[in-house]
Design a protein around this motif. Structure first.
Motif, PDB file in Angstrom:
ATOM      1  N   CYS A 106       0.805  -1.223   0.000  1.00  0.00           N
ATOM      2  CA  CYS A 106       0.000   0.000   0.000  1.00  0.00           C
ATOM      3  C   CYS A 106       0.840   1.276   0.000  1.00  0.00           C
ATOM      4  O   CYS A 106       0.308   2.378   0.215  1.00  0.00           O
ATOM      5  N   ASP A 107       2.154   1.139  -0.228  1.00  0.00           N
ATOM      6  CA  ASP A 107       3.069   2.282  -0.277  1.00  0.00           C
ATOM      7  C   ASP A 107       3.082   3.077   1.028  1.00  0.00           C
ATOM      8  O   ASP A 107       3.155   4.311   1.018  1.00  0.00           O
ATOM      9  N   CYS A 108       3.007   2.365   2.156  1.00  0.00           N
ATOM     10  CA  CYS A 108       2.967   3.024   3.473  1.00  0.00           C
ATOM     11  C   CYS A 108       4.096   2.552   4.391  1.00  0.00           C
ATOM     12  O   CYS A 108       4.038   2.824   5.601  1.00  0.00           O
ATOM     13  N   LEU A 109       5.079   1.892   3.863  1.00  0.00           N
ATOM     14  CA  LEU A 109       6.119   1.290   4.706  1.00  0.00           C
ATOM     15  C   LEU A 109       6.873   2.328   5.515  1.00  0.00           C
ATOM     16  O   LEU A 109       7.269   2.067   6.661  1.00  0.00           O
ATOM     17  N   GLU A 110       7.071   3.500   4.964  1.00  0.00           N
ATOM     18  CA  GLU A 110       7.824   4.544   5.659  1.00  0.00           C
ATOM     19  C   GLU A 110       6.930   5.429   6.529  1.00  0.00           C
ATOM     20  O   GLU A 110       7.432   6.144   7.398  1.00  0.00           O
ATOM     21  N   GLU A 111       5.619   5.400   6.299  1.00  0.00           N
ATOM     22  CA  GLU A 111       4.717   6.320   6.982  1.00  0.00           C
ATOM     23  C   GLU A 111       4.103   5.767   8.264  1.00  0.00           C
ATOM     24  O   GLU A 111       3.803   6.520   9.188  1.00  0.00           O
ATOM     25  N   ILE A 112       3.879   4.462   8.330  1.00  0.00           N
ATOM     26  CA  ILE A 112       3.159   3.874   9.458  1.00  0.00           C
ATOM     27  C   ILE A 112       4.112   2.986  10.269  1.00  0.00           C
ATOM     28  O   ILE A 112       4.608   1.977   9.761  1.00  0.00           O
ATOM     29  N   PRO A 113       4.379   3.329  11.528  1.00  0.00           N
ATOM     30  CA  PRO A 113       5.285   2.523  12.343  1.00  0.00           C
ATOM     31  C   PRO A 113       4.635   1.218  12.797  1.00  0.00           C
ATOM     32  O   PRO A 113       3.434   1.161  13.065  1.00  0.00           O
ATOM     33  N   VAL A 114       5.451   0.173  12.877  1.00  0.00           N
ATOM     34  CA  VAL A 114       4.986  -1.156  13.284  1.00  0.00           C
ATOM     35  C   VAL A 114       5.780  -1.584  14.509  1.00  0.00           C
ATOM     36  O   VAL A 114       7.009  -1.464  14.541  1.00  0.00           O
ATOM     37  N   PHE A 115       5.073  -2.113  15.516  1.00  0.00           N
ATOM     38  CA  PHE A 115       5.686  -2.441  16.788  1.00  0.00           C
ATOM     39  C   PHE A 115       5.460  -3.912  17.137  1.00  0.00           C
ATOM     40  O   PHE A 115       4.358  -4.436  16.972  1.00  0.00           O
ATOM     41  N   ARG A 116       6.506  -4.528  17.655  1.00  0.00           N
ATOM     42  CA  ARG A 116       6.448  -5.937  18.063  1.00  0.00           C
ATOM     43  C   ARG A 116       5.917  -6.027  19.490  1.00  0.00           C
ATOM     44  O   ARG A 116       6.433  -5.396  20.403  1.00  0.00           O
ATOM     45  N   GLY A 117       4.870  -6.825  19.690  1.00  0.00           N
ATOM     46  CA  GLY A 117       4.255  -6.957  20.996  1.00  0.00           C
ATOM     47  C   GLY A 117       4.461  -8.318  21.617  1.00  0.00           C
ATOM     48  O   GLY A 117       5.519  -8.940  21.471  1.00  0.00           O
ATOM     49  N   SER A 118       3.444  -8.818  22.293  1.00  0.00           N
ATOM     50  CA  SER A 118       3.554 -10.072  23.038  1.00  0.00           C
ATOM     51  C   SER A 118       3.500 -11.277  22.104  1.00  0.00           C
ATOM     52  O   SER A 118       2.585 -11.391  21.293  1.00  0.00           O
ATOM     53  N   PRO A 119       4.441 -12.210  22.254  1.00  0.00           N
ATOM     54  CA  PRO A 119       4.419 -13.401  21.411  1.00  0.00           C
ATOM     55  C   PRO A 119       3.493 -14.493  21.933  1.00  0.00           C
ATOM     56  O   PRO A 119       3.136 -15.413  21.202  1.00  0.00           O
ATOM     57  N   THR A 120       3.113 -14.405  23.211  1.00  0.00           N
ATOM     58  CA  THR A 120       2.312 -15.468  23.824  1.00  0.00           C
ATOM     59  C   THR A 120       1.157 -14.887  24.616  1.00  0.00           C
ATOM     60  O   THR A 120       1.153 -13.711  24.973  1.00  0.00           O
ATOM     61  N   ALA A 121       0.191 -15.747  24.904  1.00  0.00           N
ATOM     62  CA  ALA A 121      -0.905 -15.377  25.795  1.00  0.00           C
ATOM     63  C   ALA A 121      -0.356 -15.103  27.190  1.00  0.00           C
ATOM     64  O   ALA A 121       0.770 -15.479  27.523  1.00  0.00           O
ATOM     65  N   ILE A 122      -1.154 -14.446  28.021  1.00  0.00           N
ATOM     66  CA  ILE A 122      -0.723 -14.105  29.367  1.00  0.00           C
ATOM     67  C   ILE A 122      -0.246 -15.336  30.136  1.00  0.00           C
ATOM     68  O   ILE A 122       0.776 -15.294  30.831  1.00  0.00           O
TER      69      ILE A 122
END
Length: 327
Positions: free
Chosen positions: A64-80
């Motif tokens: 969608c040509d948004c790679l530089e505009e929208i930041p992506v964050f790594r969160g939790s890999p597992t359930a609580i």
């Protein structure tokens, strides 16, 4: 069409995903919407393992040509509680139908900040202005309120795809996937998030499915995005178009783009034509009912906060949003 994130006076949105095929469609819907500005996309393990989720989001942003505009964050890999399930049999091992792209962006494009920290920061910087759309297990959201109990109060609204309203399951007898993947997180969110909350349940999604004739026209429009959707859905359609799976759906056969319903409601509230306003919670115990969402229609929970459980949809507006996504 290039990503246009610069315009002011847009709805501010955070998106939390476990990016499978329907999450991908929902993200694309938000990107193309002229009244939405996406402040970030946070990733959580669910449909597939977390690294795949992150890669899938980056791949969609590049499309969608948004790679530089929208930041992506790594969160939790597992359930609580760390008791993970996945949906790789349906979405493919990689979450996007096992049709890899050799030119897809790598994890170096991820932000260094943890997803939960980013959620708390962004909402604190924009109090009362952000709609949070959650289309995966609610682990990141539960962790956010535990780290900052004021977090939900700073949200404008919350839209969830998950849970059920009639105890019909799609992963267990009574459990919908997103809630069953982390019932404790779903319980925390439905208890502690007192902002305006809309929920698109499994049964709601099924009752507002689209015909397979419509789907075939939609994915064969000959655009770059329609070709992408057709490619990533091919694996799951082996299951969803099978006689067994179609019989298992609520109220007959059709295409069920679950996550897009929550996203569409966040983009245009008029798409939701009917709701059940009531307190909700999640069953944490029991052999068959763990992860089941409970609608309290008799005020047994004595909760003052009521959620809006979606129960009606303007299908013409919904289809128009889906169609705009792949042009």
């Amino acid at each position: 069409m290039a990503c246009k994130q610069e315009t002011s006076h847009k709805k501010l949105m955070l998106i939390d995903v476990d990016c499978g095929t329907d999450d991908a469609q929902a993200i694309m819907m938000a990107i193309i919407s002229p009244n939405v500005k996406i402040l970030g996309i946070t990733c959580v393990g669910g449909n597939t393992q977390l690294d795949n989720v992150c890669k899938n989001v980056l791949r969609i942003l590049k499309l969608c040509d948004c790679l530089e505009e929208i930041p992506v964050f790594r969160g939790s890999p597992t359930a609580i509680l760390g008791q993970n399930i996945n949906a790789t049999d349906f979405h493919g091992v990689d979450g996007l139908g096992d049709v890899p792209d050799a030119n897809a962006p790598g994890l170096e494009y991820l932000q260094k900040e943890h997803a939960v920290d980013a959620m708390i920061r962004l909402v604190s910087e924009n109090p009362g202005k952000i709609s949070l759309v959650a289309t995966g297990p609610l682990t990141n959201l539960a962790l956010a309120v535990r780290m900052d109990p004021t977090f939900p109060k700073k949200l404008y609204s919350l839209y969830i795809m998950g849970g059920n309203m009639e105890s019909r399951g799609n992963t267990s007898a009574c459990g919908e996937f997103n809630f069953l993947a982390d019932p404790e997180a779903a319980y925390i969110v439905l208890n502690d998030y007192l902002c305006t909350t809309y929920i698109a349940t499994w049964e709601f999604s099924c009752r507002h499915k689209l015909s397979w004739e419509w789907y075939d026209e939609w994915v064969n429009m000959g655009t770059k995005k329609s070709d992408f959707i057709k490619k990533i859905y091919a694996h799951s359609l082996q299951y969803s178009r099978s006689e067994k799976e179609q019989k298992a759906l609520v109220d007959g056969p059709g295409f069920v783009p679950c996550d897009s319903f929550a996203m569409a409601a966040a983009i245009d509230g008029d798409i939701v034509t009917k709701v059940i306003e009531c307190a909700v919670t999640v069953e944490l115990y029991g052999k068959y009912a763990r992860g089941m969402m409970v609608l309290d229609l008799i005020d047994d929970l004595k909760k003052t906060h009521k959620a809006f459980v979606m129960n009606g949809c303007d299908m013409e507006k919904f289809k128009a949003l889906l169609e705009s996504t792949i042009r």
